[in-house]
Design a protein around this motif. Structure first.
Motif, short mmCIF file in Angstrom:
data_model
loop_
_atom_site.label_atom_id
_atom_site.label_comp_id
_atom_site.label_asym_id
_atom_site.label_seq_id
_atom_site.Cartn_x
_atom_site.Cartn_y
_atom_site.Cartn_z
N GLU A 2 0.85 -1.20 0.00
CA GLU A 2 0.00 0.00 0.00
C GLU A 2 0.88 1.25 0.00
O GLU A 2 1.86 1.31 0.74
CB GLU A 2 -0.91 0.00 1.24
N ASP A 47 -0.65 4.49 0.18
CA ASP A 47 -1.39 5.59 0.77
C ASP A 47 -0.99 5.79 2.23
O ASP A 47 -1.08 4.86 3.04
CB ASP A 47 -2.90 5.35 0.67
N THR A 48 -0.58 6.99 2.55
CA THR A 48 -0.11 7.30 3.90
C THR A 48 -1.18 7.04 4.95
O THR A 48 -0.92 6.41 5.98
CB THR A 48 0.34 8.77 3.99
N CYS A 55 5.56 4.95 4.12
CA CYS A 55 4.69 6.08 3.78
C CYS A 55 5.37 6.97 2.76
O CYS A 55 5.84 8.06 3.07
CB CYS A 55 4.32 6.84 5.04
N ASP A 68 4.26 8.77 0.38
CA ASP A 68 3.64 10.05 0.03
C ASP A 68 3.34 10.89 1.26
O ASP A 68 2.37 11.61 1.31
CB ASP A 68 2.37 9.81 -0.79
#
Length: 156
Positions: free
Chosen positions: A21, A23-24, A151, A153
């Motif tokens: 994944e 997305d933060t 993370c 982004d």
């Protein structure tokens, strides 16, 4: 009472929930859940993100919390301002402690960096005085670093 926590196991879980994944918010939400499930005697765990020169509440597990914290204020703001983990055995003795949950008696806050820049802090509270040890500091700093790497982004 001191707790034996298997931080290698927690790190493996963090990797499993974040590795695919990007997305933060999704990664921070799952990281908070992993930590909440694996740490004994805690009543709050979550992240504050650096936004516009302040800390802003991010994903967490626990009771509602303070939404914005200035750098240098309370345990979280001190960790952010100094860039150093704050291990507080008794929050009632910490000058300027911000009491979001009156049941909290000890706290640890780990600054998180991405690309050499402070991006967030990991905040964990406990109703138990002297809950966190140097072993917890080491293990949780490793967890925070792993979450930071996941993370990609992170907000600036």
């Amino acid at each position: 009472m001191k707790y034996q926590t298997d931080y290698d196991f927690i790190l493996a879980q963090l990797k499993a929930v974040t590795e695919s994944e990007t997305d933060t918010i999704a990664n921070l939400a799952n990281a908070a859940a992993v930590l909440q499930m694996n740490l004994n005697e805690i009543n709050w765990v979550g992240f504050y993100l650096v936004k516009d020169g302040r800390l802003v509440l991010g994903p967490f597990q626990g009771r509602p919390a303070c939404t914005r914290i200035d750098f240098g204020k309370g345990v979280c703001g001190t960790a952010a301002a100094d860039g150093v983990t704050q291990l507080v055995p008794n929050v009632h003795e910490f000058p300027g402690h911000i009491a979001c949950d009156g049941a909290s008696n000890s706290e640890i806050v780990i600054p998180m960096f991405h690309g050499g820049k402070l991006t967030a802090v990991l905040d964990i509270d406990s109703p138990v005085f002297h809950r966190f040890t140097e072993a917890d500091r080491d293990g949780l700093e490793r967890c925070a670093a792993a979450v930071s790497r996941a993370c990609l982004d992170f907000p600036s």
